[in-house]
Design a protein around this motif. Structure first.
Motif, PDB file in Angstrom:
ATOM      1  N   UNK A 232      -7.902 -29.608  14.470  1.00 47.61           N
ATOM      2  CA  UNK A 232      -7.531 -30.084  13.145  1.00 47.61           C
ATOM      3  C   UNK A 232      -6.591 -29.151  12.407  1.00 47.61           C
ATOM      4  N   UNK A 233      -6.179 -28.054  13.067  1.00 51.26           N
ATOM      5  CA  UNK A 233      -5.264 -27.114  12.439  1.00 51.26           C
ATOM      6  C   UNK A 233      -5.901 -26.261  11.364  1.00 51.26           C
ATOM      7  N   UNK A 234      -7.237 -26.165  11.366  1.00 47.87           N
ATOM      8  CA  UNK A 234      -7.938 -25.417  10.326  1.00 47.87           C
ATOM      9  C   UNK A 234      -8.264 -23.991  10.739  1.00 47.87           C
ATOM     10  N   UNK A 235      -8.237 -23.747  12.045  1.00 52.25           N
ATOM     11  CA  UNK A 235      -8.521 -22.422  12.592  1.00 52.25           C
ATOM     12  C   UNK A 235      -7.487 -22.133  13.665  1.00 52.25           C
ATOM     13  N   UNK A 236      -6.999 -20.913  13.715  1.00 53.17           N
ATOM     14  CA  UNK A 236      -6.081 -20.480  14.768  1.00 53.17           C
ATOM     15  C   UNK A 236      -6.717 -19.313  15.506  1.00 53.17           C
TER      16      UNK A 236
END
Length: 251
Positions: free
Chosen positions: A71-75
């Motif tokens: 979801x692009x919330x954590x890298x």
């Protein structure tokens, strides 16, 4: 397919009681990303710590993190996972600079920082309550002007308490080979985020027979437990130490 924004996530549309355990963990982590508990760019605790916090296996944690990554919330990079949710900058940063004496960004200066895992000097071990010859994380800082003048060096030793309670510091143990650059400039902010209040004492001494001064900083937490000790030596002929303090307004 429903469209989502950085602040919306499919987890919001799913009743909590119907979620698999890894989705429950992901939802709780997402709440922390949104409420600022984990500011943008901040490292998340390691998988082991997260597994202990939520009472699940590390595989469950990995599934939760993978869901947030999609979801692009954590890298995730080689140093771990960090928050990627857009948001305001981190507030209330510690006014203390680590290490004591570190220069502000100066393109004309040469700065080097590394970490080692070794037995600290006797004076450091005594101040930190470490047994003789017991190794700990040490930070080595060196800075000088392009022409070689204005040399300042700082050596920091961290206590067992700091390494046990501050995840970001603990992670450096595996990389403390004395060669790789170490970015510990936010060490005091990491300590504060771990729930530690910082009380520091700085002593300044002029060194005999040398045009230099030594600054010794000892930092304790709210329980009087030592966290770190730093010894900074500055070439006083070419350089000036500046200490800046802010007194909050009353009321």
């Amino acid at each position: 397919m429903a469209r989502t924004t950085p602040h919306d996530h499919p987890l919001d549309e799913e009743p909590p009681r119907l979620r698999p355990r890894y989705r429950q963990v992901a939802s709780e982590l997402l709440d922390g990303l949104r409420d600022g508990s984990v500011p943008p760019g901040e490292r998340l605790p390691g998988e082991r710590r997260l597994a202990e916090r939520f009472g699940v296996s590390r595989d469950t944690v990995r599934q939760a993190l993978e869901l947030l990554r999609r979801g692009g919330l954590v890298a995730t990079d080689r140093r771990g996972s960090h928050a990627a949710l857009p948001g305001p900058p981190v507030e209330h940063l510690s006014p203390l600079t680590f290490p004591v004496g570190a220069r502000a960004a100066d393109p004309a200066a040469v700065d080097r920082s590394t970490v080692t895992w070794q037995a600290p000097p006797v004076e450091h071990a005594t101040a930190l309550g470490l047994a003789p010859h017991r190794p700990t994380l040490m930070h080595h800082y060196e800075s000088f002007a392009a022409d070689g003048t204005g040399l300042r060096t700082a050596v920091t030793s961290f206590s067992a308490v700091a390494l046990a309670e501050v995840d970001e510091l603990g992670r450096y143990r595996e990389r403390a080979d004395g060669t790789a650059a170490a970015q510990l400039g936010r060490a005091y902010d990491w300590m504060r985020r771990a729930g530690l209040a910082l009380h520091h004492r700085d002593a300044i001494t002029r060194l005999p027979d040398r045009p230099s001064v030594r600054v010794t900083r000892l930092v304790h937490d709210q329980y009087a437990r030592p966290l770190e000790i730093t010894e900074l030596v500055v070439d006083a002929r070419q350089d000036t130490l500046v200490y800046e303090f802010t007194q909050p307004a009353a009321g």
